[in-house]
Scaffold this motif. Structure first.
Motif, mmCIF file in Angstrom:
data_model
loop_
_atom_site.group_PDB
_atom_site.id
_atom_site.type_symbol
_atom_site.label_atom_id
_atom_site.label_comp_id
_atom_site.label_asym_id
_atom_site.label_seq_id
_atom_site.Cartn_x
_atom_site.Cartn_y
_atom_site.Cartn_z
ATOM 1 N N ASP C 23 0.801 -1.236 0.000
ATOM 2 C CA ASP C 23 0.000 0.000 0.000
ATOM 3 C C ASP C 23 0.831 1.281 0.000
ATOM 4 O OD1 ASP C 23 0.942 -0.542 2.453
ATOM 5 O OD2 ASP C 23 -0.979 -0.537 3.504
ATOM 6 N N ALA C 24 2.129 1.202 0.332
ATOM 7 C CA ALA C 24 2.933 2.422 0.412
ATOM 8 C C ALA C 24 3.693 2.718 -0.887
ATOM 9 C CB ALA C 24 3.907 2.333 1.574
ATOM 10 N N LEU C 25 3.497 1.871 -1.908
ATOM 11 C CA LEU C 25 4.407 1.949 -3.060
ATOM 12 C C LEU C 25 4.448 3.326 -3.706
ATOM 13 C CD1 LEU C 25 3.251 0.319 -6.396
ATOM 14 C CD2 LEU C 25 1.649 1.148 -4.699
ATOM 15 N N LYS C 26 3.314 4.052 -3.675
ATOM 16 C CA LYS C 26 3.276 5.320 -4.387
ATOM 17 C C LYS C 26 4.164 6.386 -3.743
ATOM 18 C CE LYS C 26 0.788 5.542 -8.158
ATOM 19 N NZ LYS C 26 1.294 6.263 -9.349
ATOM 20 N N LYS C 27 4.576 6.133 -2.497
ATOM 21 C CA LYS C 27 5.399 7.127 -1.806
ATOM 22 C C LYS C 27 6.812 7.207 -2.378
ATOM 23 C CE LYS C 27 3.143 6.861 2.701
ATOM 24 N NZ LYS C 27 3.339 6.548 4.129
ATOM 25 N N CYS C 28 7.228 6.189 -3.114
ATOM 26 C CA CYS C 28 8.610 6.134 -3.602
ATOM 27 C C CYS C 28 8.917 7.319 -4.495
ATOM 28 C CB CYS C 28 8.829 4.852 -4.377
ATOM 29 S SG CYS C 28 10.377 4.852 -5.296
ATOM 30 N N PHE C 29 10.060 7.978 -4.260
ATOM 31 C CA PHE C 29 10.472 9.067 -5.165
ATOM 32 C C PHE C 29 11.815 8.762 -5.811
ATOM 33 C CE2 PHE C 29 12.465 12.195 -1.813
ATOM 34 C CZ PHE C 29 13.200 11.140 -1.276
ATOM 35 N N THR C 79 13.336 -1.391 3.257
ATOM 36 C CA THR C 79 12.238 -0.723 3.964
ATOM 37 C C THR C 79 12.761 0.123 5.115
ATOM 38 O OG1 THR C 79 10.676 -2.445 3.362
ATOM 39 C CG2 THR C 79 10.156 -1.156 5.322
ATOM 40 N N GLU C 80 13.775 -0.418 5.813
ATOM 41 C CA GLU C 80 14.288 0.308 6.968
ATOM 42 C C GLU C 80 14.908 1.644 6.547
ATOM 43 O OE1 GLU C 80 17.092 -1.887 9.307
ATOM 44 O OE2 GLU C 80 17.629 -0.090 10.480
ATOM 45 N N TYR C 81 15.607 1.645 5.405
ATOM 46 C CA TYR C 81 16.336 2.857 5.001
ATOM 47 C C TYR C 81 15.574 3.739 4.020
ATOM 48 C CZ TYR C 81 20.401 1.403 7.591
ATOM 49 O OH TYR C 81 21.248 1.064 8.618
ATOM 50 N N CYS C 82 14.354 3.320 3.652
ATOM 51 C CA CYS C 82 13.591 4.121 2.689
ATOM 52 C C CYS C 82 13.209 5.467 3.309
ATOM 53 C CB CYS C 82 12.329 3.390 2.258
ATOM 54 S SG CYS C 82 11.325 4.398 1.154
ATOM 55 N N PRO C 83 13.653 6.583 2.701
ATOM 56 C CA PRO C 83 13.363 7.891 3.276
ATOM 57 C C PRO C 83 11.897 8.297 3.142
ATOM 58 C CG PRO C 83 14.522 8.160 1.202
ATOM 59 C CD PRO C 83 14.477 6.684 1.480
ATOM 60 N N ARG C 84 11.176 7.586 2.262
ATOM 61 C CA ARG C 84 9.791 7.976 1.994
ATOM 62 C C ARG C 84 8.795 7.057 2.694
ATOM 63 N NH1 ARG C 84 9.550 13.129 0.218
ATOM 64 N NH2 ARG C 84 8.519 13.420 -1.770
ATOM 65 N N GLY C 85 9.280 6.011 3.328
ATOM 66 C CA GLY C 85 8.360 5.047 3.937
ATOM 67 C C GLY C 85 7.561 4.277 2.899
ATOM 68 N N ALA C 86 8.200 4.009 1.760
ATOM 69 C CA ALA C 86 7.493 3.314 0.665
ATOM 70 C C ALA C 86 7.522 1.799 0.827
ATOM 71 C CB ALA C 86 8.094 3.709 -0.678
ATOM 72 N N LYS C 87 8.281 1.303 1.798
ATOM 73 C CA LYS C 87 8.350 -0.132 2.111
ATOM 74 C C LYS C 87 8.581 -1.031 0.894
ATOM 75 C CE LYS C 87 5.845 -0.105 6.427
ATOM 76 N NZ LYS C 87 5.111 1.135 6.644
ATOM 77 N N PRO C 88 9.715 -0.879 0.208
ATOM 78 C CA PRO C 88 9.971 -1.727 -0.965
ATOM 79 C C PRO C 88 9.860 -3.212 -0.640
ATOM 80 C CG PRO C 88 11.629 -0.009 -0.775
ATOM 81 C CD PRO C 88 10.831 0.035 0.484
ATOM 82 N N GLY C 89 10.267 -3.603 0.568
ATOM 83 C CA GLY C 89 10.195 -5.018 0.951
ATOM 84 C C GLY C 89 8.773 -5.539 0.803
ATOM 85 N N ASP C 90 7.817 -4.796 1.351
ATOM 86 C CA ASP C 90 6.421 -5.225 1.269
ATOM 87 C C ASP C 90 5.925 -5.192 -0.167
ATOM 88 O OD1 ASP C 90 6.536 -5.457 3.933
ATOM 89 O OD2 ASP C 90 5.256 -3.729 4.413
ATOM 90 N N VAL C 91 6.350 -4.170 -0.914
ATOM 91 C CA VAL C 91 5.877 -4.055 -2.296
ATOM 92 C C VAL C 91 6.343 -5.271 -3.094
ATOM 93 C CG1 VAL C 91 6.034 -2.713 -4.423
ATOM 94 C CG2 VAL C 91 5.803 -1.542 -2.230
#
Lengths: 755, 420, 394
Positions: C23-29, C79-91
């Protein structure tokens, strides 16, 4: 004024240890017949008390304080400028702290340092002899503020000014107030949490302006002409046929911007398809309530935003307009809100959402229907079905992509209104015109900062130097100074908002307030006969001895602030309230008819003549240093603070601005037998640091001319040198000075010695 | 307009940085009495610790010189250094403020002749240079300090050194018995200009700050490049003083990062481009690698970006540095990022890594003691009637914008002070 | 310039990813911190930054043929280091789940297995099957005397027919899935695959790496997850060995179960069961104790994990109860055990279990196109840097 001079010599901070202060006192008494007093610590309560009470008893009104730099203990040694004149002889930083004593057998003091101190003292006394307290220029000044432009910036300026208790005249060329902001559907957020776009501020603003009794508004009106000077402006305003004239104190220019002409963006499909529009058109569509395809009115199922459309582009607008990213993000929401199934593409070079605006970017991103990537738009191709294909290269998707969209939106940049119009380049003087023909490269090297001006028909100033504000770059009449964004080149006229530099509504409102304050400040200072920034409070102003004027026009052309107008015969007509007291005109005048009460060509001439020049066989060369007061002089102080040493053959005279250099001083110096002249001025060129804009550059120019003459007189031009010194360049100074001395030694002593 | 000529309330400006100074002089030059309160021993704030301003690359002290002159020549301005506002009571138009001044142990008789510094034997870390070198405990914060007056570190007051300094002073300017002093002021309005602090890079565990000697932050580089800095203006490696052959810049070191600072600091891109320029000026052969997410050179600053970009030794790489390793033998730094333009990892070994850390509003840590708070979630101030933020305490700004903002704040303050 | 094919973001797919735990994928920049902190991400076209932008753009086809999805062991450093909270691991986890669903054959089963609403149905199938067969064999009652499970669950047709058929079914479905995935990879491989020749030399080390969990170990961040998975896998292997031996015993040597405890095959089976339980309980604890480090647990994950755990537990329980001679509980437990066993294997291509098919295939593919399977250490050449550096803005 009947002047009684008193000399006060401080022995503190090591001065009395390195120079014979009693001998200094004797010089004052014997050579100049003025009372002199030596005190171990002049800045102490006791010391200053003694000075004040001598002033009271002996009726002293001309003070020569021989102690530390005028930059130190300023508050202690400040006296009523209307009743007294004073000078500070810098014995501490520039004599004892910056020169290595070389004490010979049986002597207590180094004779060179002693001679330096003595000459500096002589010059100080002579300066005060040639000074008079300024008499402020007073008249029946107006304190009304004229605001040109009725957009957010203009309206805010007007309101802020009125709320501070000043009357305002607001002029808007459109029939209604509001400017560009009136065309907005929504504004992007400007307060935490920086999410939903808000309804535009301009509605309430217009209401507030209407209600404010101090604001007199002219809509559908233009400025036909602005005559006069700060405090005495006469603004002729044309409104439906008839012209009214208003007396104005100062002016805020808030004419805003025009969107960049999209017809120049054919390569991005504008004009190729009706469905390629600009963010401006998009805003208007949204305001109407439906975002549709212009070609067939079909609701938009996909839109592609192309950012930096014509911005950050050498062929169009090289600069960034700062607002387009935020605007596009906002408009992406328009499309999505209207059609939840719509796809919105955003192609950017960099997303620029500075400061807390980042929070808005972060929030808009969350919308699953918005697809963003960095990329270079390669082609925009209209399709048969009315849609438009956009080819994008260098994307983050790892390949070149093509998307089809119902609507392509070009985020176009801002062009300041002042950039629209034909331009005229002001030459510095008529010789230049001749020079331009024979010495191209010299021109190029000199005219690094041409006073470019664009006839944008906004202010129509009745100034000899042109009708508008000089352009800084790309048509923005901005200040060149980071520390002083309101340092204008036309006194009393302050640009604000997107006409000054690209900025959004929130910043424009701030800027409007800032410019308003500067305008208020200007009318307040002017009303007391005082100068505005950077020589704030200076009450002197140029006094012209017109009988000797030859109408050479140099003063009118060289004044960076356009202080002089001209009559038909070419006589300069000064407007003292436009003057910034830089005294560049004083330096420009070949007839030397321009002087200030406390600063004049004869004054500096007399100071030069006061320098004692030893006979040739004594092998004690003399170098005159003319130093810019704001940068070079403090830098010389820094050398002292750091206790760095340089040779003691220099004699330093601070100048208001190196631009006040009058060539006669060169003659005075050389005929006196002084061996060299070192001019220390500010950096000039594109990133010039001279707060009088062209001072150091003009000095450079004048010097180049005199050097030619010198060669003709068989006097080595090597004796003259000009250096560009930043205030932080103190570490370079000793090297420069000592190296110049070597050059002088090579050239040999000045043949005029002893004449 | 008569009310303008009438009685005028005073204005309190908290913070003597470029914004505070501007607000103070602009208000005073319009005719209003101003109290300027600065917690350091000198005015000028962060700006005087910069080497040059972008994009003009001119020294901050040039403008400061003018501003200090404006203060010296304006009797309407009263300034307090080593002072902090401890209480604000009342409402717009009528505030009562308590200001507490720490002892400087040096009084107004000081001529800054430097004798105390000469005899003083104790040395303390030089906070002006972010502790990169040491100074005598009797010192002038920097040679252009305003006010031009020495300071005695509390460390030596009770010691022999203190007595030694006192004895050395010919003008009995040293007063070891000085105690904190509190004064009360009546003001009509308040301008908050307490500025910013660099984000604490120690909190970023994957960028090596505090672990690897040659990882520094951007404010330290300004001092390294400054002639009056710890290295006399030479940009060299902290670990061994070796000159720079290659250097990397890590943009957004904490900014635009939910784990650190969610917002963007606006100036860091240009600051790093400027510092890249410093390095290229000093080392014509040096390689510069600048890693970024988005390059933000707003307005005409774009020209500066274009200029730096033209230098083929400066490489601007889109992709954030997220891995930093120190080579234990050489103390070199190996940085790693994905160059998203090529979709390949960029792994470079450099002499030094600069973290472009962001601006934290000083009010995020220390709140101004208002009767009511006026802050957003990031600690930036929000305006309220009679109380106006100016400069970086309100939003991250470059110097020019701070000055613009402060000038506007001065007008707001004046409006609350008119006719009071 | 080459003609680009039209890119059509799939809005529905984006919504699905969000629905499946991404659900957080769109936060990725696109700062690419994720690609850099990942220890398994190769230097050439690292992941998961590119997967993130493809997912944001809903580029289903690109993702379904992307081997890198399956090289991730979800240590969640990204996910831990994602500055945007986009959680790549979950995506990435969500993407894997969707790819399993997309390639599944028959697809409707994948939907059912992964949809909580169908939970009763998917369990009803094995229960009913077993009951029918038992009824038909007349063993639908608790037998008396010494506990011999054959008397309850008849050898014929359950063991002799049902399970073999199930195995065949699973193999067929898996084969189809692998074929689909493999041809996807081929299409995505822009011909690289063809240039590479296939050899056992690549397969042997690959398998040994899988058995040793070489790549999983690179995920330093979550040692406990590595241990859990290692145990579960070996649990299954040992049990598989046991089953094979028993089957061989029955059909070739007519060696009837139950075996005595002294029998080495018994040992292998018990050890297998124990570490399977150990591993799956550990995984269970991991998910509950540190959800951030492990990532978002979805129905998809929990169902599979619980079934594995239940299989092990019921199996062991069945044995203990038999030895404890408690027929009333033992027989039902054994029945349940078989239900779970059947569930596990019959639904393998549709449940999270399918990852073994995908990951193995992806690793095979990667090794064949010579793709690095972990982060490199070599410094980049200036030329490479230049290629990645900003171009002059036209």
């Amino acid at each position: 004024m009947e002047k009684k001079i008193g000399v006060y010599i401080c022995g503190g901070c090591g001065i009395s240890g390195s120079v014979d202060v009693e001998k200094l006192a004797d010089i004052a008494k014997k050579e100049y017949k003025v009372p002199a007093l030596v005190h171990p610590c002049l800045c102490s309560a006791e010391g200053i008390a003694q000075v004040r009470n001598e002033m009271a008893e002996g009726g002293i009104n001309g003070l020569v304080i021989a102690a530390c730099s005028p930059r130190a203990k300023t508050e202690v040694f400040s006296f009523d400028p209307k009743a007294t004149v004073s000078d500070r002889v810098n014995l501490r930083e520039q004599v004892v702290w910056s020169h290595e004593p070389n004490v010979l057998e049986g002597k207590k003091f180094d004779e060179d340092i002693q001679m330096l101190a003595e000459d500096q003292l002589r010059m100080g006394i002579v300066r005060v002899q040639n000074m008079d307290p300024p008499e402020p220029y007073l008249s029946d000044f107006s304190k009304r503020i004229l605001v040109v432009g009725g957009g957010v910036t203009g309206m805010t300026s007007a309101l802020e000014t009125a709320r501070a208790g000043y009357d305002v005249v607001l002029v808007e060329k459109e029939s209604a107030l509001g400017g560009f902001s009136a065309r907005l559907f929504k504004e992007y957020p400007r307060v935490a949490p920086y999410r939903d776009p808000a309804s535009p501020v301009c509605g309430p603003l217009i209401e507030a302006v209407r209600k404010e009794p101090r604001i007199k508004t002219f809509t559908a009106a233009t400025i036909e002409k602005i005559d006069g000077a700060p405090g005495l402006f006469d603004a002729s305003i044309r409104q439906n046929g008839n012209v009214v004239t208003e007396r104005i104190g100062a002016i805020v220019l808030a004419t805003g911007f025009e969107p960049y002409d999209p017809s120049k963006l054919g390569h991005l499909g504008f004009g190729e398809s009706p469905n390629v529009v600009t963010t401006v058109a998009m805003e208007e569509m949204a305001a109407k309530g439906n975002v549709t395809r212009p070609s067939d009115g079909k609701t938009v199922t996909s839109a592609a935003f192309i950012l930096c459309a014509g911005s950050r582009d050498a062929n169009h607008l090289p600069y960034c307009s700062t607002t387009c990213c935020m605007t596009s993000l906002k408009q992406a929401l328009y499309v999505r809100e209207q059609n939840p199934d719509a796809r919105v593409y955003i192609f950017y070079k960099d997303i620029r959402t500075p400061g807390q605006y980042e929070n808005f970017y972060r929030w808009v991103q969350e919308d699953e229907g918005i697809f963003m990537t960095k990329g270079e738009v390669a082609a925009v191709i209209p399709e048969a079905d009315g849609s438009v294909s956009v080819d994008v290269d260098d994307t983050l998707l790892g390949e070149k992509i093509r998307v089809k969209a119902d609507l392509v939106v070009l985020a176009t940049g801002m062009v300041p209104r002042t950039a629209l119009g034909e331009e005229e380049v002001q030459a510095i003087s008529e010789e230049d015109e001749k020079q331009k023909k024979d010495k191209q490269e010299d021109m190029a090297s000199r005219l690094l900062i041409p006073t470019r001006m664009i006839k944008s028909n906004t202010l129509n100033l009745a100034y000899r130097q042109g009708p508008e504000l000089p352009d800084l770059k790309y048509g923005f009449p901005d200040s060149h100074f980071i520390c002083f964004p309101y340092e204008t080149r036309r006194t009393g006229i302050y640009a604000a908002g997107s006409v000054r530099q690209p900025m959004d509504i929130a910043f424009s409102e701030e800027d409007a307030g800032g410019a308003a304050l500067k305008a208020i400040q200007c009318v307040e200072l002017t009303s007391e006969g005082k100068s505005v920034h950077p020589r704030v409070g200076d009450m002197s102003y140029p006094d012209l001895f017109m009988q000797r004027c030859t109408q050479c026009k140099r003063c009118t052309e060289e004044c960076p602030f356009g202080m002089f107008n001209e009559d038909e015969k070419g006589n300069p007509l000064p407007n003292p309230t436009r003057c910034r007291r830089c005294s560049i005109c004083m330096g420009s005048c070949p007839e030397r008819i321009i002087s200030f009460k406390d600063y004049s060509v004869p004054m500096i001439g007399a100071m030069i003549k006061a320098i004692e020049v030893p006979e040739e066989d004594e092998e004690k060369p003399r170098i005159l240093v003319l130093a810019c007061e704001n940068d070079a002089y403090p830098a010389l102080d820094m050398v002292g603070w750091r206790r760095i040493k340089y040779n003691s053959f220099v004699r330093i005279i601070p100048l208001r601005c190196l631009g006040s250099l009058n060539l006669i001083w060169v003659a005075d110096t050389l005929s006196k037998g002084i061996d060299g002249i070192l001019l220390l001025g500010c950096v000039h060129g594109h990133d010039y640091q001279c707060h009088m804009m062209k001072g150091s550059e003009l000095a450079n120019y004048r010097l180049s001319k005199v050097q030619e003459t010198l060669n003709r007189l068989a006097l080595e031009s090597k004796r003259l040198r000009i250096e560009q010194i930043e205030i932080s360049d103190y570490h370079r100074l000793p090297g420069i000075i000592d190296e110049f001395l070597e050059t002088i030694n090579e050239v040999g002593p000045n043949p005029y010695k002893g004449f | 307009m008569t009310d303008v000529q009438n009685k005028r309330g005073a204005i309190l400006v908290i913070g003597g940085g470029v914004a505070g100074i501007t607000a103070a002089v602009e208000a005073a030059e319009t005719g209003f009495p101003v109290y300027l309160v600065e917690k350091e021993a000198y005015l000028g704030g962060r700006a005087v610790r910069m080497n040059q301003y972008f994009p003009k690359l001119c020294p901050p002290t040039c403008g400061m010189e003018i501003n200090f002159k404006r203060i010296k020549n304006n009797p309407l301005i009263t300034y307090y250094t080593m002072a902090e506002v401890t209480e604000i009571r009342g409402e717009a138009g009528n505030y009562t403020v308590k200001v507490t001044m720490k002892p400087r142990y040096v009084n107004e008789r000081c001529t800054a002749c430097g004798k105390c510094g000469e005899v003083c034997q104790t040395e303390i870390p030089n906070s002006f240079n972010y502790g990169m070198d040491r100074v005598k405990a009797a010192y002038l914060p920097h040679e252009m300090s305003f006010p031009m007056r020495y300071v005695l570190a509390p460390d030596i007051v009770q010691t022999e050194d203190g007595k030694r300094c006192q004895a050395a002073c010919a003008y009995d300017a040293i007063d070891l018995a000085m105690v904190p002093q509190t004064i009360e002021l009546k003001v009509a309005s308040v301008v908050v200009a307490t500025g910013w602090e660099p984000y604490d890079a120690l909190r970023i565990d994957n960028l090596g700050f505090g672990k690897a000697a040659n990882v520094v932050n951007n404010v330290m580089v300004e001092r390294l490049a400054a002639v009056n800095g710890p290295t006399g203006g030479r940009i060299i490696r902290p670990s061994d003083g070796k000159e720079i052959k290659s250097i990397a810049f890590c943009q957004c070191a904490g900014q635009r990062d939910e784990n650190h600072l969610p917002f963007c600091s606006r100036v860091c891109c240009l600051a790093s481009l400027k510092q890249a320029h410093y390095v290229r000026q000093q080392y014509p052969d040096a390689d510069v690698y600048l890693f970024y997410i988005d390059l933000r050179a707003m307005g005409q600053n774009e020209d500066f970006l274009t200029k730096i970009q033209a230098d083929e030794k400066v490489r601007l790489i889109k992709g954030k540095i997220a891995k930093v390793v120190e080579d234990p033998s050489t103390k070199d730094i190996i940085v790693e990022a994905e160059a998203t333009a090529s979709g390949k990892v960029a792994r470079v070994q450099v002499d030094m890594l600069v973290l472009a850390t962001g601006m934290v509003p000083s009010t995020a840590r220390e709140k101004i003691p208002f009767t009511t708070p006026h802050y957003d979630e990031d600690g930036f101030t929000k305006d309220a009637p009679g109380i106006y933020g100016a400069g970086c305490v309100k939003r991250p700004l470059d110097v020019a914008s701070s000055v613009q903002d402060a000038t506007a704040a001065a007008l707001k303050a004046i409006q609350s002070a008119v006719g009071r | 310039m080459p003609q680009a094919t039209v890119t059509e973001p799939d809005l529905k797919f984006v919504k699905e990813i969000k629905g499946c735990g991404g659900d957080a994928l769109k936060k990725c920049f696109q700062c690419a911190s994720c690609s850099t902190v990942c220890n398994l991400s190769p230097d050439d076209h690292p992941f998961p930054r590119k997967e993130m932008v493809w997912a944001q753009w809903g580029l289903k086809s690109k993702l379904s043929r992307d081997p890198d999805l399956w090289l991730c062991h979800q240590c969640n450093d990204c996910t831990e280091y994602c500055p945007r909270g986009a959680k790549p691991g979950d995506v990435l986890a969500a993407l894997r789940r969707l790819v399993i669903r997309e390639n599944a054959f028959p697809r409707f089963l994948a939907r059912m297995v992964n949809d909580p609403r169908f939970l009763p149905v998917v369990f009803a199938i094995p229960v009913i099957l077993l009951l029918l067969l038992m009824a038909n064999a007349g063993t639908l009652r608790i037998p008396h005397g010494e506990i011999i499970y054959r008397n309850f669950i008849p050898q014929w047709p359950v063991v002799d027919v049902l399970f073999p058929l199930t195995a065949i079914w699973t193999v067929i479905c898996s084969a189809v899935v692998i074929r689909r995935f493999w041809s996807g990879l081929r299409e995505g491989s822009d011909g690289r695959l063809l240039t590479q020749s296939y050899s056992w030399g690549q397969v042997v080390p690959l398998l040994s790496n899988i058995l040793r969990h070489k790549y999983f170990q690179e995920c330093k961040a979550s040692r406990s997850r590595y241990l859990a998975h290692f145990n579960i896998m070996w649990g299954f292997i040992l049990l598989a060995v046991t089953t094979t031996c028993v089957a061989a015993g029955v059909y070739l040597f007519h060696y009837e179960t139950p075996y005595s405890l002294s029998n080495p095959i018994k040992w292998i089976g018990n050890v297998g069961a124990l570490i399977l339980i150990l591993g799956s309980s550990l995984a269970f604890v991991n998910r509950l104790s540190k959800p951030d480090a492990v990532g978002k647990g979805t129905y998809f994950d929990w169902l599979f994990l619980l079934v594995v755990l239940a299989t092990g537990v019921t199996g062991l329980l069945a044995e203990i109860l038999r030895l404890a001679n408690a027929p009333d509980v033992a027989y039902p437990v054994y029945f349940i055990h078989l239900v779970f066993v059947w569930f596990l294997f019959a639904y393998l291509p549709f449940s999270k279990f399918a990852h073994l098919l995908y990951r193995t295939t992806a690793l095979m593919y990667a090794s064949r196109i010579g793709r690095e399977l972990k982060k490199g250490t070599a410094l980049s050449s200036i030329a490479a840097i230049q290629a990645g550096a900003r171009r002059e803005i036209s």
